[in-house]
Design an enzyme around this catalytic site. Structure first.
Site: not given
Ligand SMILES: Nc1ncnc2c1ncn2[C@@H]1O[C@H](COP(=O)(O)OP(=O)(O)OP(=O)(O)O)[C@@H](O)[C@H]1O
Length: 541
Positions: A70, A189
């Site tokens: 998340e 970010d």
């Molecule tokens: N396209 C994708 N393929 C595989 N995993 C993903 C993908 N997009 C996001 N994730 C995974 O999902 C999780 C949540 O990702 P998200 O980018 O929403 O949050 P974050 O990077 O942990 O935090 P923030 O919102 O602060 O960037 C993370 O573990 C990320 O590695």
């Protein structure tokens, strides 16, 4: 690792460079055409639209076992699309950031046109009732954060070349956002957890361009309510202070990621004792690398990172120059020694000068450290000169004794003695544990190198802000200073004249610009407006 194919620069007909478009378009004209463009985008887009039911099926009804994590925008689930079997990541946007269908679609369409091998591809979206979801290609290998900081037993540490290739790929993705699409996209970010890696460790930037889908809504030209997002350790100082957000804010974040790659340390690590919070050179390199990298490669990677993380946004380099520099550092040679950067390849002079002078200044500064003990501060420059002369002389003697075909055993002993005596003379044992802080100051106006020489592309776009760049680096003061490779000594011979070398010893005070990794996460509510060019955001006063 087979990463290079995905590092090629895309040529998109739909994506004119910023310069091309700025020549042809004025802002009002662009606004008039907005609706026509949107209609065109809708026709051209390859984005798929999904119903909520389709995505619920793909993610087993958003079951916990499919939850990847998340983030600031909502939960992300792993899913499998039917009937194709395509594996995707489904991002369910928080409802409190709800956009009207039209605004949401407009933003998603503009995200959908972004297409680069180093960006996570947006596959499609869902705007069903009050549900807003984005569907991305699933990236198989986890994030850079996982690979650097959460080592698993089945996964060894990444070697130097792999790290430089990841940095290069990430720079290419960022360069695409900054320089290849119109209008440019500020990432906002960039951080290790947003750099996803595929099975070949090819980096793909995720989470770009989402801020307009966050809380609040609005047309581009009116005030946006947007949380200042990002982890403070990665955020440029001017950004976290609530000031302007520009492309250079991304460059800062990139510099922090590069430093993480070099050091294996987290951008935010409060677990370390106070005296370890400032990185010391060259011990800053990740210990798991076991010194398997060239010192010059390290110098240059650190130089790039430290230029990126300069306090003053205007002195940071262009991401395109960072990308070029990293393209060299990410090449591995058969002998295992990574390539270092030829200095004539940059759009912006400051990068050329910083890299070339960093190399020669670092070598000189090490010699200067050795001599410092036997000289007063006013003698420092001549000490560097005399040390260089001694090194040159020693090298000439070395080569002549080599050509004497073994008759130089006495001479070798003399050299060893000479080396030892220089060592003893130069290094005060009391200072061995201390670090010597050196300011590298680069002003191309004071450098006797012609414009053409410095930029292979001429001055097609000068980084007007980068005329002057200054950065600090901490240099460890230890015995290894005397154990430089012959190659480095040769570089001293071939470096620019001594007059061109400005090594300043910072014996006055601590400098604000030193690289520091102890930061805290912050989220601040600020209202922003975009400027006319669409390339930067300014807080509403
Ligand atoms: N396209 C994708 N393929 C595989 N995993 C993903 C993908 N997009 C996001 N994730 C995974 O999902 C999780 C949540 O990702 P998200 O980018 O929403 O949050 P974050 O990077 O942990 O935090 P923030 O919102 O602060 O960037 C993370 O573990 C990320 O590695």
């Amino acid at each position: 690792m087979h990463c290079f194919p995905c590092f090629s620069t895309p040529k998109s007909k739909k994506s004119p460079t910023r310069n091309e478009s700025n020549d042809n378009e004025t802002r009002p004209h662009a606004r008039e055409n907005k609706h026509a463009e949107e209609a065109e985008q809708l026709e051209e887009t390859t984005l798929k639209t999904f119903t909520f039911r389709e995505l619920a099926t793909a993610t087993k009804n958003f079951r916990q076992e499919c939850l990847l994590g998340e983030g600031g925008f909502g939960r992300v689930y792993k899913g499998t699309l039917q009937p194709t079997g395509q594996v995707v990541a489904v991002k369910q946007l928080d409802k409190h950031g709800l956009h009207g269908n039209k605004e949401f679609q407009a933003e998603v369409l503009s995200l959908g046109r972004l297409d680069h091998p180093n960006l996570v591809k947006l596959v499609g979206y869902c705007a069903d009732g009050d549900q807003r979801l984005l569907v991305y290609d699933y990236v198989t290998g986890g994030s850079l954060q996982d690979h650097l900081h959460e080592l698993k037993s089945d996964r060894g540490p990444m070697d130097w070349t792999t790290r430089m290739q990841i940095a290069y790929g990430a720079a290419q993705g960022l360069d695409y956002l900054h320089d290849k699409v119109n209008p440019p996209v500020i990432y906002r970010d960039l951080k290790a957890s947003n750099v996803l890696l595929d099975d070949d460790l090819c980096p793909k930037l995720s989470d770009f361009g989402l801020h307009k889908l966050g809380p609040g809504t609005g047309d581009k030209m009116v005030a946006l309510t947007s949380r200042v997002m990002g982890t403070y350790g990665y955020s440029a100082p001017e950004y976290t202070r609530g000031g302007n957000l520009t492309l250079k804010s991304d460059v800062y974040s990139f510099g922090v990621v590069l430093l993480e790659l070099i050091t294996g340390r987290r951008a935010l690590d409060t677990t370390r004792p106070n005296d370890e919070q400032n990185l010391r050179y060259p011990d800053m390199a990740d210990p798991v690398l076991e010194n398997k990298f060239s010192e010059r490669g390290l110098n240059q990677a650190v130089a790039i990172a430290s230029m990126c993380v300069q306090e003053e946004a205007t002195t940071r380099p262009l991401i395109s120059d960072v990308m070029v520099a990293l393209s060299f550092l990410s090449m591995s040679k058969e002998d295992g020694v990574p390539t270092t950067v030829p200095i004539l390849s940059f759009r912006d002079k400051s990068m050329s000068i910083a890299l070339s002078r960093h190399d020669s200044d670092l070598a000189s500064s090490k010699l200067a450290v050795e001599d410092e003990k036997s000289s007063t501060s006013s003698d420092k420059e001549s000490s560097v000169d005399s040390m260089k002369e001694r090194v040159i002389k020693r090298e000439e003697e070395d080569s002549s004794s080599e050509s004497d075909d073994g008759s130089g055993s006495n001479s070798d002993e003399e050299h060893e003695e000479d080396r030892n005596s220089l060592s003893t003379e130069a290094i005060d044992e009391k200072n061995q544990a201390q670090s010597l802080k050196i300011n590298y100051r680069y002003s191309w106006e004071e450098v006797d190198v012609s414009d053409e020489k410095l930029s292979s592309k001429g001055s097609q776009k000068s980084n007007d802000e980068s005329i002057y760049s200054c950065y600090d680096i901490e240099v460890d003061h230890d015995d290894s200073l005397m154990n430089k490779e012959k190659k480095e000594e040769e570089d001293i011979h071939s470096s620019k004249s001594d007059d061109d070398q400005s090594v300043y010893f910072d014996d006055v005070s601590e400098d604000d610009n030193e690289i520091s990794f102890h930061r805290i996460k912050s989220e601040v509510d600020v209202d922003y407006v975009e400027d006319d060019s669409g390339t930067s955001l300014h807080p509403v006063k």
